[in-house]
Design a protein around this motif. Structure first.
Motif, PDB file in Angstrom:
ATOM      1  N   HIS A   7      47.434 -27.771  16.733  1.00 45.20           N
ATOM      2  CA  HIS A   7      46.056 -27.963  16.718  1.00 45.20           C
ATOM      3  C   HIS A   7      45.831 -27.976  15.200  1.00 45.20           C
ATOM      4  O   HIS A   7      44.944 -28.928  14.840  1.00 45.20           O
ATOM      5  CB  HIS A   7      45.456 -26.630  17.195  1.00 45.20           C
ATOM      6  N   SER A  28      37.417 -34.126  18.816  1.00 40.62           N
ATOM      7  CA  SER A  28      38.469 -33.150  19.314  1.00 40.62           C
ATOM      8  C   SER A  28      38.414 -31.965  18.140  1.00 40.62           C
ATOM      9  O   SER A  28      38.418 -32.533  16.835  1.00 40.62           O
ATOM     10  CB  SER A  28      39.767 -33.215  19.386  1.00 40.62           C
ATOM     11  N   THR A  29      38.783 -30.905  18.196  1.00 35.27           N
ATOM     12  CA  THR A  29      38.576 -29.711  17.111  1.00 35.27           C
ATOM     13  C   THR A  29      40.082 -29.810  16.559  1.00 35.27           C
ATOM     14  O   THR A  29      40.170 -29.133  15.429  1.00 35.27           O
ATOM     15  CB  THR A  29      38.533 -28.378  17.585  1.00 35.27           C
ATOM     16  N   ARG A  67      39.650 -34.522  14.108  1.00 41.22           N
ATOM     17  CA  ARG A  67      38.543 -33.907  12.984  1.00 41.22           C
ATOM     18  C   ARG A  67      38.443 -34.893  11.886  1.00 41.22           C
ATOM     19  O   ARG A  67      37.755 -35.742  11.269  1.00 41.22           O
ATOM     20  CB  ARG A  67      38.276 -32.661  12.947  1.00 41.22           C
ATOM     21  N   ARG A 105      30.058 -34.327  16.141  1.00 43.88           N
ATOM     22  CA  ARG A 105      30.039 -32.701  16.943  1.00 43.88           C
ATOM     23  C   ARG A 105      31.535 -32.760  17.067  1.00 43.88           C
ATOM     24  O   ARG A 105      32.271 -33.691  17.090  1.00 43.88           O
ATOM     25  CB  ARG A 105      29.453 -32.994  18.168  1.00 43.88           C
ATOM     26  N   LEU A 106      32.008 -31.437  17.098  1.00 42.39           N
ATOM     27  CA  LEU A 106      33.249 -31.250  17.604  1.00 42.39           C
ATOM     28  C   LEU A 106      33.226 -30.637  18.648  1.00 42.39           C
ATOM     29  O   LEU A 106      32.428 -29.645  19.305  1.00 42.39           O
ATOM     30  CB  LEU A 106      33.989 -30.406  16.394  1.00 42.39           C
ATOM     31  N   SER A 107      34.403 -30.906  19.746  1.00 39.31           N
ATOM     32  CA  SER A 107      34.485 -30.222  21.013  1.00 39.31           C
ATOM     33  C   SER A 107      35.958 -29.667  21.231  1.00 39.31           C
ATOM     34  O   SER A 107      36.783 -30.670  21.347  1.00 39.31           O
ATOM     35  CB  SER A 107      33.791 -31.069  21.897  1.00 39.31           C
ATOM     36  N   ASP A 108      36.218 -28.605  21.642  1.00 35.25           N
ATOM     37  CA  ASP A 108      37.376 -28.237  22.219  1.00 35.25           C
ATOM     38  C   ASP A 108      37.849 -28.834  23.703  1.00 35.25           C
ATOM     39  O   ASP A 108      38.897 -28.974  23.944  1.00 35.25           O
ATOM     40  CB  ASP A 108      37.370 -26.558  22.651  1.00 35.25           C
ATOM     41  N   TYR A 153      40.471 -31.531  23.303  1.00 36.60           N
ATOM     42  CA  TYR A 153      41.659 -31.233  22.892  1.00 36.60           C
ATOM     43  C   TYR A 153      42.784 -30.608  24.064  1.00 36.60           C
ATOM     44  O   TYR A 153      42.424 -29.772  24.987  1.00 36.60           O
ATOM     45  CB  TYR A 153      41.803 -30.151  22.000  1.00 36.60           C
TER      46      TYR A 153
END
Length: 166
Positions: free
Chosen positions: A22, A54-55, A60, A77-80, A83
């Motif tokens: 990650h 994706s985070t 990102r 925006r970020l989103s789990d 991933y």
């Protein structure tokens, strides 16, 4: 009509130390490709209304670099959820979006991105690093999005634009 742009993260750097996948950063080549693709989308007047990345650090960073290079005014925006995902999980994510954005960009990972292009359009597409694929769907609401209902508009790879000044 809704439009979706899938943007695979730029080339990551395997030579640096990172604790988890990650946290893997972009390589110099990935940074250059993200800038190039950000500028390209601006020149083509195809800037998305909303960018969801994706985070993961490499996704990102790809989004942030492309947005800055192309001077996009898009919301980020970020989103789990993007991933280590699957096409079915991403479809559910998209179906929960508010209907305001007409064009949404998702910045994420393989093999999910190639799988999404295939499931949405039937096209057998390969998404190398920093590639973008755009699709359109004959729906007014994101919740009505379905596999098999999309049309592939274009698939762009940064290597095709390497010798152009953007």
């Amino acid at each position: 009509m809704k439009r979706l742009i899938l943007f695979r993260h730029g080339k990551s750097d395997w030579d640096v130390s990172f604790a988890k996948d990650h946290a893997r950063p972009l390589a110099g080549r990935g940074v250059r490709a993200a800038k190039q693709m950000g500028k390209l989308l601006s020149k083509a007047s195809r800037i998305p209304d909303l960018v969801v990345a994706s985070t993961a650090v490499r996704a990102r960073s790809t989004a942030e670099i492309a947005m800055e290079a192309g001077q996009w005014s898009s919301q980020l925006r970020l989103s789990d959820d993007l991933y280590a995902s699957s096409p079915s999980r991403v479809l559910l994510f998209l179906q929960q979006l508010h209907d305001d954005p007409q064009t949404v960009m998702l910045v994420g990972h393989e093999p999910t991105w190639s799988g999404l292009v295939s499931r949405f359009t039937g096209a057998n597409a390969r998404m190398p690093t920093a590639a973008m694929a755009a699709m359109q769907f004959p729906v007014a609401r994101w919740k009505d999005l379905r596999f098999g209902s999309g049309e592939l508009l274009w698939l762009l790879q940064p290597k095709f634009f390497r010798h152009f000044s953007l």
